[in-house]
Each structure stands twice: as C-alpha cells, then as structure tokens.
Design a protein around this motif. Sequence first.
Motif, short mmCIF file in Angstrom:
data_model
loop_
_atom_site.label_atom_id
_atom_site.label_comp_id
_atom_site.label_asym_id
_atom_site.label_seq_id
_atom_site.Cartn_x
_atom_site.Cartn_y
_atom_site.Cartn_z
N ARG A 153 45.32 47.99 99.11
CA ARG A 153 44.09 48.36 99.22
C ARG A 153 43.35 48.29 100.58
N SER A 182 51.07 42.60 103.77
CA SER A 182 50.04 41.57 104.15
C SER A 182 50.31 40.78 105.39
N GLN A 382 50.88 39.17 94.77
CA GLN A 382 49.66 39.74 95.17
C GLN A 382 49.42 41.23 95.25
N SER A 383 50.52 41.68 95.71
CA SER A 383 50.41 43.37 95.87
C SER A 383 50.18 43.94 94.17
N ASP A 386 46.63 43.11 93.09
CA ASP A 386 45.88 43.74 93.78
C ASP A 386 45.66 45.37 93.69
N THR A 391 39.29 42.71 91.01
CA THR A 391 39.05 41.24 92.22
C THR A 391 40.00 41.46 93.08
N PRO A 392 39.73 41.35 94.49
CA PRO A 392 40.62 41.17 95.46
C PRO A 392 41.60 40.15 95.30
N VAL A 393 42.83 40.32 96.01
CA VAL A 393 43.90 39.50 95.90
C VAL A 393 44.58 39.27 97.09
N ARG A 394 44.54 37.84 97.65
CA ARG A 394 45.09 37.56 99.03
C ARG A 394 45.87 36.45 98.82
#
Length: 405
Positions: A153, A182, A382-383, A386, A391-394
């Motif tokens: 995203r 990422s 993570q991918s 997300d 909710t954003p995932v990092r």
Amino acid sequence: MQTTLSESASHLPRAAEAESILRTCVHCGFCNATCPTYQLLGDELDGPRGRIYLIKQVLEGNDVTQKTQQHLDRCLSCRNCETTCPSGVDYHNLLDIGRAVVDAAVPRPLGQRLLREGLRQTVPHPELFKSLVNSGQVFRALLPGTLQSKLPRNVYPAKPRPTTLRERQVLMLEGCVQPSLSPNTNAAAARVLDRLGISVIATREAGCCGAVDYHLNAQAAGLDRARRNIDAWWPGIEKGAEAIVQTASGCGAFIKDYGHLLASDPAYADKAKKVSALARDLVEVLRDEPLEKLGIHASQRVAFHCPCTLQHGQKLGGAVEALLTGLGFNLTSVPDGHLCCGSAGTYSLTQPELSRQLRDNKLNALESGHPEVIVTANIGCQSHLDGAGRTPVRHWIELVEAALP
C-alpha cells in the motif's frame, strides 16, 4: 511411535532421520491444540499428529494419493506444534522429508505445477521481482483485488545508509522480496546499528536464502542457494564479521538450519555449521547492546505480531516485545499470539482461502487493543497483513529508527 520403513524408503538419503523423528512421537495429540489448520478445519489429518501418521504410512510403503498430498500441502510449517510438543518431535524436518517422497509419487495438476514453478522463477530473483512489483503498481487499478492485495500500500523509500566504516562489523542478508516491498527496512537497521558503533556490510552476492525453493519441493535448488550464500559470506567471516544479521525472521530460521541441512555435504558441512552459528535475527544483536545510547523515548501505541519463524522457529518469542517496551513503546495485548497469520512464505498464494481466514483472525486479535500501527519481524507477514487494507503494518525497526533523536 513404532515404525518399520519399507525397503525403498530405507534407502532414502534421510531415512534414518525420518525413522528417528517418527519414533519420538508418542501420538499424544497436544500439537492439535495449537495447530492453526486443525483449529480451522477440525480434521485429524489437517493437524500435526494426523500428518505424522500419513508420512509414517507413506514411508512404510502404503499407497500415496492426492489426498495425502493435500493434507501435507495445507500445513503452514509454522512449527507451533514443535513449541507445544512434550516429546520434542522435530516435525518440520519430517514434513520436508515426507513432502519430497509424496511429490515424487503423486504428479500435481497442471495449474499447481505452473503456479509453483512461476513462484520459484520470480520470488527468489530480486531484480525480476522488483520489475513485476513496479509494473503492478503502474497498472494497479486494472488488477483484480487478489493481486492488488499483494502489492504494498505504501512503499517507504530507503534512506541513505551510513558510510563510515566502524571497527565492529556485521554482514546482512538483503533478501529477495524485501528490497521491493519494504526497501527501508534494512536501511533503517543499518542506521540504528551505526548509532551503536556497528557497521553493516551488505553482500550483494548473497541472494535468496533458499527457503522458497526448498519449501516448494525443489530442495536441491534451495540447498544450492544456501551454498552460494555461504560462499558469498565466507570472505567477510574470515575478516572477522561478528554476525550475519537477518531482518526477515523467515530467512533467519532457514539460515540457522543450514548446518543441519548440509551436514552430509563434505565440502560445505563445516562452513554451513559456522554460518548457522553466526546467524542472528536483528533483535538478537540489538538486545545485547546499550540501547540507552540511542536516546529514544517513544510512546506510540503498537501491536506486535510475532512471526512463527521468530517465536517457534528461532525460539525468540517475547524478545522484540521486551526491546520495544524498554524503549518506551506502548505495546497492546494480542490474544492468541502463538497462532499463524497465514502468510507462511508462498502459502498465501498456494492456499489462499485458508490463508485469508487466518489473516483475518490474526488482524482481529492484533487490532483488539486499538493500536496506531502493527509491527512485525518478517516481510512475508508484513505484506500479507498489510494487504488487508486495515491498520498499517511495518517492520519494527522502522519505528525504532524513526524515533531516533
């Protein structure tokens, strides 16, 4: 478990290992209580005990069917069962042995063969994978939703890495998909380590760790990748590199297995053992350093997803949580934190329905404490998480780096 291998199975390269693992299992069924697929499907053959029994039947010479293959395919290789098992059954190695025997006996349908070969020809190749991701971003609006969810995203571009060469040095695996999905993760890790007086030496010749090939039953190709990585790292090891750092726990778990997987290779056994001994997840390096030197006083509300490869594969459950809490991050409670998110390497593509169910269950648990952001320690997780668009995932190291004064 009493086992009598068939004549043909007794000549397999890992026959003795398989028999030893089978005899370790006492068939207690404790593993089913924490198996994600058993929890979803309620089928004994979709739990570790049932799969062990299927592999036992195969190695004893019973007929192999597509149903056998399907039940083994549905396993996430999350190794939750190994954490639960009171007998110490080395399940993941038995599963690898069993899958190889079954796949040799049962031809896959054309669609499955094309998908698996396509994944093997794209995922482990960083430049090709990057070009596909970039093309996908350009034509994103035209893609079906299932493919859109596989694209990041938000791509946070990599900031410059430190150029000063410190006395203390570590090697770092760049990975195959993380540079595209990422790109700032490894750069953030390098900047944090630099603040602690440690230089990261990138080894471009070290590519995919080999797990993608190996777990898609191209085991020889996976081990060839392991050998190439060992060759690429060896000069740095001889120069005194303290560790080989991974920011993706899936890669780390596999690299830590190099010594076992190449133990019978006279040319690489000793080197593989050394590489596995030097392999460190990023949290293993940072937790031993004086983190107060970083000057971080964070207060962000965060949910941490602990990947299966970190907590079950590397036995590092709680390590990142303790580090983040010590730095001041406000970690929310996550129910059923031991369960898999459904990413499991290429599982989200080979078993999409089960994978989506596990992802949604995991996100419900992660979001129950109303975090501002979810962080994890593995690019696949993570991918996958997300991609749901919630909710954003990092990666957790990006939050730490962003909080540096």
